[in-house]
Design a protein around this motif. Sequence first.
Motif, PDB file in Angstrom:
ATOM      1  N   SER A   4      20.514 -40.658 -64.025  1.00 12.50           N
ATOM      2  CA  SER A   4      20.008 -40.276 -65.262  1.00 12.50           C
ATOM      3  C   SER A   4      20.681 -40.815 -66.489  1.00 12.50           C
ATOM      4  O   SER A   4      20.221 -41.177 -67.512  1.00 12.50           O
ATOM      5  N   TYR A   5      22.007 -40.942 -66.338  1.00 13.24           N
ATOM      6  CA  TYR A   5      22.881 -41.642 -67.535  1.00 13.24           C
ATOM      7  C   TYR A   5      22.574 -42.789 -67.526  1.00 13.24           C
ATOM      8  O   TYR A   5      22.319 -43.498 -68.884  1.00 13.24           O
TER       9      TYR A   5
ATOM     10  N   GLU B 152      28.664 -36.579 -74.030  1.00 14.38           N
ATOM     11  CA  GLU B 152      27.489 -36.209 -74.561  1.00 14.38           C
ATOM     12  C   GLU B 152      27.490 -34.990 -75.755  1.00 14.38           C
ATOM     13  O   GLU B 152      26.947 -35.295 -76.729  1.00 14.38           O
TER      14      GLU B 152
ATOM     15  N   SER C 176      19.310 -43.472 -69.515  1.00 14.00           N
ATOM     16  CA  SER C 176      19.278 -42.992 -70.835  1.00 14.00           C
ATOM     17  C   SER C 176      19.916 -43.873 -71.830  1.00 14.00           C
ATOM     18  O   SER C 176      19.686 -43.704 -72.977  1.00 14.00           O
TER      19      SER C 176
ATOM     20  N   LYS D 184      19.868 -46.725 -74.113  1.00 10.31           N
ATOM     21  CA  LYS D 184      18.865 -47.399 -74.799  1.00 10.31           C
ATOM     22  C   LYS D 184      19.256 -48.784 -75.266  1.00 10.31           C
ATOM     23  O   LYS D 184      18.472 -49.594 -75.475  1.00 10.31           O
TER      24      LYS D 184
END
Length: 314
Positions: A116-117, A170, A120, A122
Amino acid sequence: MENIIDFKENTQVTTQMLVINVNKGMTNVGKPYMTITFQDSTGQIDGKKWDYTEIDAENFQVGSVVEVKVEVIKYRDALQLKVLDGKKLSNEEMDVAKLVPSAPVPKEELLEKLNSYLASIKNEAVSKVVSYLIDKHYKQYIEWPAAVRNHHNFVSGLMYHSLCMADVAEGVCKIYPSINRDVVIGTCLIHDLGKVIELSGPVATKFTLEGKLLGHISIGQAEVREACKVVGVEGEMAVILEHMILSHHTKPEYGSPVMPLTREALVMAMVDDLDAKMNILDKAYATVVPGEFTTRQMTMDDRYFYKPLYTEDK
């Protein structure tokens, strides 16, 4: 068989443990003894084997799994073992699951969070470098510990530590939106990647030759430099990513050749220090009842930490 975490003073125990360190010495009257560090899935503990024989020296070697009879005593406010007898076990006799501690979160959950990280991020340059390095060292990255003794020294400790840092980072990035989130999250995931070369693995972990002579920070910086060349990341971002690795221990006396000199490098170094120290305290508190102090924590200025009574409520 009892676990280390369940040992009580003034009792005798027969159990299986892994030998992770051995030092030999002589008493003041010239008798030999061994100081042995044992490990199982619940922790580590030191023991003494007095008047050891050649057979004892053969049995109690680093990496050996032994069935050992011990007396549990207290020395300088910490439990210690008086080793009475022991024998090396064969692979068929040992219970590996009892011997090696693992991350407190199932590996499947950690892998899901890691993916997931990664998805994420970009920033294309950061994503390329981080994904390349984790793919290159994937098996070791998801299994290796983060240290020999001090913090996250268990199976998948490296991945767990990196993901805990990403979780904290985060939250910090949400509070301070001026921080480049992708740079911080990406380097949290790979800041200790050099440890897959610095350390021997999750069982009877020790430093490799490269680990002793180079250290994980310089190994990690070299890995990032190579990755940037392979995936075509150049210029400022390539330098920034190397700087993040080199500065994450904050000061030269802690192993970093340079101090953090960007906002992102400072955040990552602070989050690393926080997560490492919280894990050290978790281990220290695990053997202390509320209302008492831990043993001296050498990695934190030799302080004794108090375990408040309100921890009973948890």
